[in-house]
Design a protein around this motif. Sequence first.
Motif, PDB file in Angstrom:
ATOM      1  N   UNK A 117       6.248   1.868 -48.557  1.00  0.00           N
ATOM      2  CA  UNK A 117       4.874   2.337 -48.766  1.00  0.00           C
ATOM      3  C   UNK A 117       3.907   1.939 -47.651  1.00  0.00           C
ATOM      4  N   UNK A 118       4.444   1.514 -46.544  1.00  0.00           N
ATOM      5  CA  UNK A 118       3.605   1.250 -45.370  1.00  0.00           C
ATOM      6  C   UNK A 118       3.493   2.546 -44.579  1.00  0.00           C
ATOM      7  N   UNK A 119       2.274   2.992 -44.306  1.00  0.00           N
ATOM      8  CA  UNK A 119       2.105   4.255 -43.574  1.00  0.00           C
ATOM      9  C   UNK A 119       2.833   4.226 -42.226  1.00  0.00           C
ATOM     10  N   UNK A 120       3.455   5.330 -41.896  1.00  0.00           N
ATOM     11  CA  UNK A 120       4.152   5.386 -40.609  1.00  0.00           C
ATOM     12  C   UNK A 120       3.155   5.298 -39.454  1.00  0.00           C
ATOM     13  N   UNK A 121       1.963   5.839 -39.659  1.00  0.00           N
ATOM     14  CA  UNK A 121       0.879   5.651 -38.691  1.00  0.00           C
ATOM     15  C   UNK A 121       0.012   4.509 -39.202  1.00  0.00           C
ATOM     16  N   UNK A 122      -0.111   3.461 -38.414  1.00  0.00           N
ATOM     17  CA  UNK A 122      -0.842   2.307 -38.932  1.00  0.00           C
ATOM     18  C   UNK A 122      -1.467   1.491 -37.815  1.00  0.00           C
ATOM     19  N   UNK A 123      -2.144   0.432 -38.216  1.00  0.00           N
ATOM     20  CA  UNK A 123      -2.898  -0.399 -37.269  1.00  0.00           C
ATOM     21  C   UNK A 123      -2.028  -0.866 -36.098  1.00  0.00           C
TER      22      UNK A 123
ATOM     23  N   UNK B 248      -9.875   5.105 -39.147  1.00  0.00           N
ATOM     24  CA  UNK B 248     -11.294   4.832 -38.934  1.00  0.00           C
ATOM     25  C   UNK B 248     -11.766   3.683 -39.826  1.00  0.00           C
ATOM     26  N   UNK B 249     -11.184   3.582 -41.005  1.00  0.00           N
ATOM     27  CA  UNK B 249     -11.578   2.473 -41.900  1.00  0.00           C
ATOM     28  C   UNK B 249     -11.065   1.136 -41.342  1.00  0.00           C
ATOM     29  N   UNK B 250      -9.820   1.095 -40.948  1.00  0.00           N
ATOM     30  CA  UNK B 250      -9.300  -0.119 -40.304  1.00  0.00           C
ATOM     31  C   UNK B 250     -10.139  -0.487 -39.088  1.00  0.00           C
ATOM     32  N   UNK B 251     -10.566   0.540 -38.359  1.00  0.00           N
ATOM     33  CA  UNK B 251     -11.247   0.276 -37.088  1.00  0.00           C
ATOM     34  C   UNK B 251     -12.593  -0.412 -37.286  1.00  0.00           C
TER      35      UNK B 251
ATOM     36  N   UNK C 129      -0.304   1.332 -47.990  1.00  0.00           N
ATOM     37  CA  UNK C 129      -0.972   0.104 -47.561  1.00  0.00           C
ATOM     38  C   UNK C 129      -2.173   0.449 -46.689  1.00  0.00           C
ATOM     39  N   UNK C 130      -3.295  -0.212 -46.961  1.00  0.00           N
ATOM     40  CA  UNK C 130      -4.463  -0.075 -46.080  1.00  0.00           C
ATOM     41  C   UNK C 130      -4.740  -1.446 -45.479  1.00  0.00           C
ATOM     42  N   UNK C 131      -4.820  -1.514 -44.157  1.00  0.00           N
ATOM     43  CA  UNK C 131      -4.887  -2.817 -43.480  1.00  0.00           C
ATOM     44  C   UNK C 131      -6.325  -3.248 -43.217  1.00  0.00           C
ATOM     45  N   UNK C 132      -7.154  -3.160 -44.244  1.00  0.00           N
ATOM     46  CA  UNK C 132      -8.527  -3.683 -44.140  1.00  0.00           C
ATOM     47  C   UNK C 132      -9.046  -3.966 -45.537  1.00  0.00           C
TER      48      UNK C 132
END
Lengths: 441, 441, 441
Positions: free
Chosen positions: B316-322, B351-354, B168-171
């Motif tokens: 499938x949610x990254x363990x490191x996330x937003x 960095x992309x989420x940010x 998952x990408x949160x952006x």
Amino acid sequence: MLGAADNELLTRTGPNTDMGRYFRCFWMPIALSRELPDCDGAPIKVKVLGEDLIAFRATDGRVGLVEPTCPHRGANLFFGRNEDCAIRCVYHGWKFDLEGNAIEMPNVPPDAKYHAEMRIKAYPTREFAEMVWAWMGPLPSSPSQLPPLPALEVGLVPPEHRFVSKKLQQCNWAQSIEGALDTAHFSFLHMPAPNVATTSNPNANADQKRLQWMRNDPMPQFSFVDHDAGFVAGASRRADGNELYWRISQFLTPNHSLAPNALPGENYQGQTWVPISDTECWIYTYAWNPLRELSAVERNKLTSGHGVIGETGPDFIPLSNRNNDYRINREDQKHKTFTGVNGVSEQDAMIQDSQGLIADRTLEHLTPTDAAVVRFRRVVLKGARELSAGVAPKVATNCEAYCVRSGSTIAAENLSFADVMLQRFDNPIGQVQSVKQKELE
Amino acid sequence: MLGAADNELLTRTGPNTDMGRYFRCFWMPIALSRELPDCDGAPIKVKVLGEDLIAFRATDGRVGLVEPTCPHRGANLFFGRNEDCAIRCVYHGWKFDLEGNAIEMPNVPPDAKYHAEMRIKAYPTREFAEMVWAWMGPLPSSPSQLPPLPALEVGLVPPEHRFVSKKLQQCNWAQSIEGALDTAHFSFLHMPAPNVATTSNPNANADQKRLQWMRNDPMPQFSFVDHDAGFVAGASRRADGNELYWRISQFLTPNHSLAPNALPGENYQGQTWVPISDTECWIYTYAWNPLRELSAVERNKLTSGHGVIGETGPDFIPLSNRNNDYRINREDQKHKTFTGVNGVSEQDAMIQDSQGLIADRTLEHLTPTDAAVVRFRRVVLKGARELSAGVAPKVATNCEAYCVRSGSTIAAENLSFADVMLQRFDNPIGQVQSVKQKELE
Amino acid sequence: MLGAADNELLTRTGPNTDMGRYFRCFWMPIALSRELPDCDGAPIKVKVLGEDLIAFRATDGRVGLVEPTCPHRGANLFFGRNEDCAIRCVYHGWKFDLEGNAIEMPNVPPDAKYHAEMRIKAYPTREFAEMVWAWMGPLPSSPSQLPPLPALEVGLVPPEHRFVSKKLQQCNWAQSIEGALDTAHFSFLHMPAPNVATTSNPNANADQKRLQWMRNDPMPQFSFVDHDAGFVAGASRRADGNELYWRISQFLTPNHSLAPNALPGENYQGQTWVPISDTECWIYTYAWNPLRELSAVERNKLTSGHGVIGETGPDFIPLSNRNNDYRINREDQKHKTFTGVNGVSEQDAMIQDSQGLIADRTLEHLTPTDAAVVRFRRVVLKGARELSAGVAPKVATNCEAYCVRSGSTIAAENLSFADVMLQRFDNPIGQVQSVKQKELE
């Protein structure tokens, strides 16, 4: 289907809506009596028809129901002290009685002109059938002129004969009561999985056979009799031989429904829907037996959910709910139940919630088995429209109209619905002639 | 920078947007095949390009992908029964096949006119490279006229040669794929902390030296070759002596990118971005080796995250996330890594989420190293605009155009990008001539 | 009551509001110094007056306060590296000094014209009284022309003489500071339960008797003296015999208040409100004693909450808060405290939050004991209006005006407020003539 405007009219019950004004012509349950166990006990927050309120049991046992905002500086009376038949704001000590009058304003000079005028919104309450009911409509000049409470039979029997609870429903009230009146869905939603046999024993009794009858006939025939409080609906399916299996339910405007399940001698069940907001409602649920006390076994069963009575936590939130996909078990759905969800109440909640927070009726495609759903809409839309045109609902003052029963029966196929009603209830609309005389002695 | 209108055009992919219509000219991954392990198994909720859908693996192994709303009364088919190559609503038993046709409506009289007409939205699916792909564009008159799937090499090699997952990408999708095409950022984002030495051993091999080359040259030179599916981008940095270190990536319209990291013989990696909504996307991630099976050690490494493949939970949610600031460790940022965040995929995600849920490109100040970012925007904006003017993307039917590779190489500084491509890939655009003949025999 | 427009003007402090511009004429605390313990340590996210910022302690000990968005591609500098008196974006290495200048842009060709122009928003900071203060107003041509910090006495005494902390308040700043200035509420909000005796011992000292005086007189008389920084307010209640018990508080524009509790010799307390957004604020809280160091016992007491200083977790969020109904205990409310909530700070937070996220002052009904509330509104509304008309607040450059004290005293009933001020503070407005000379020697 409904047009978008009718869907709005049907589903919105806030203070400034036509349906909201219609609801406010009737007494509304706002809490279970046992949520306010103690005189001078903790106030509770209640939200009813979109209004944030607080309720508290006063020193003399009466229940106060008031708006939570102190008119002085807007502090919330929920944090207030429940004392001396009044609620006192803890900011500067303003104190309000159960009618909403400010009876003490310690920081206001004695000669201030608004000593006699200051008040908060307060709604009269009554207790009946283990529920606290509120009158949120226009106030008559004297409390004695308030209309009577609806004479639901559950409130007329002795406490030992009944079980009362409530459950949160996470969708609009209207689609939820539609689910209760739509008895056709039993043929799927509440069935065992297709590969689970229902009885084929020709000597089985009606209780054992009804699952099979419902599975075999997914298109029951609907008949209706309109009455003062709404209507009674009969849905007939083929039973054995030349008989029909009738499931008969009641709609009592604007928000009660009695369940169709009880065969003669079984406990009755009913529900009352009270919108919290337009996207959530409390369903007050009850079971009763006019003829005898409920047994400890029955009471246990009801406590952990049975029929329309849900299995809830101490906060009355169902353990199976929107946030956990109703604890659906897909293996059970394959091999045990049609849904994989446990419990009739839970299956109903799931499918009603799944229609959306507010069902969009402009997209639906109705069938003849939706006849009771259609009739319900017609009754309440008509009621709201008439009120808006200045005609108050006459039944709001006719408490006896609510003393009716519903249930199941098996009848010869040539009997009309009118005959079936007489056979099952001794009355054409299921009205209870006299609880005392007929059943309780 | 982009104007506000172009930023909207670039980032919005819902049903009624120009970019959304452009996306719908191409097959889209909507799930991993292993998310639907069993025939007649549990349906799953999927949201793709802003559309809420459900997917289920039917009795015959095909994957159904349909809108979740039953047209009868709007109940959600997610709770439905997956049975007999169809999904059945558990409210009243309406049943829909994989093409969306209502094949049973048990409570509708047999002579009702809409028996043949009732349907729900259904999208054709295929499986390829361990992903379920959906065709969400206009339907041809016959399924056989659907365009072919893009021939990504990861799907052409035997299963033992590849690893496929998602994260998952949160952006918004676009800023995330921009991050993949912007290979200049490696000089910072993926570097060790400044005080950590990279090798200064002149005999070290290329794998050991590349960190140093990237640290030393934060302003790589970009070269491009456009091709039918998009473009191949080469970014060259000073290596040792008279050599350059080239990192070559692919953009394949509208939403695939192949990573620039692989030196000859190393595993390839690639990613495919599929918007969930405009503020979240799934990134399908894959690694493959055309020449040999992946080893157990490699497969383990990939399973816990490596390169563009993230470390995720079972959902499938990254363990490191937003929500946990990517588990940034500020001590590590001082002494170990440039970011304090573990993992290339995780550093990219951070960095992309940010940049925001949807990056505001009206505020940016681009530099020459953003050349690939700019070119990507140009390709998809042009594609969306042409489609809006009535010209469908030709490459949508040219599946071979997607069978390309990307990677790194060291080359003499006097070689042109065209020469470098031939040296590294034996082909001017990295196209795989024949997987079977060239590499797999 | 206020009109709706005045309520908006009073409560909105974002960048484009009149009150927001007024606030930006003054230095604002944005963090406790100890939140940034280490040079080159972790940056922190801070939100002030509706602006998202990051703060970091640079290599040389100064605190940087900048907007978080890198102007290159919008990556968030919160994830950046704090190094060499600058913050560096980890995406492509752009580096910004504490004035916001881009001092390195590694991927920008040396001859690019914007090397000298690129910058981010940066606010000057100072440290005082263990708080980091920011200047968010218009920048003078030289930093030396910035106005001085307000000379709050807590910042002038040695560190051993003070305790500084902060606490989150989950409502608009204005109703919270109103609660601090409204000293009438002590007669209810902070009282024991009615059935708990306060002392009736005629020989008890003032400290023991004040609860009884406050309980007995819920309608104190207010007197005021206006001064350059705001006003001092005295509220007198009947004490014993011919004496009055005075509680005297300070309002210092725009957002400081000093507490009325300290009898001569007791520790002073004060608070500074800094809006995060319009619905949340940080309250910086402090206690100090000009005459002596705080004891370990006092420091312990303050650490776990005392007076206006709250009991918070390590994140400065009060343990009793909006989300847990302030851990109200209804049995305590019956038998121990008037509210059932523990702690003066917690009682204040509860009642202020309970007025709503932003109190609606159009509905209130004020009384004579709200005089200080009314006066506060008048001061800041006037300040904001004058600024909007082009007249900057003169007191913003008059730091000495903030060096005042507040507290309690018992005085003969025939003394005027002016006399009482002289008796208690040796100064008509409570101004500290010289900390060093008068009290610290």
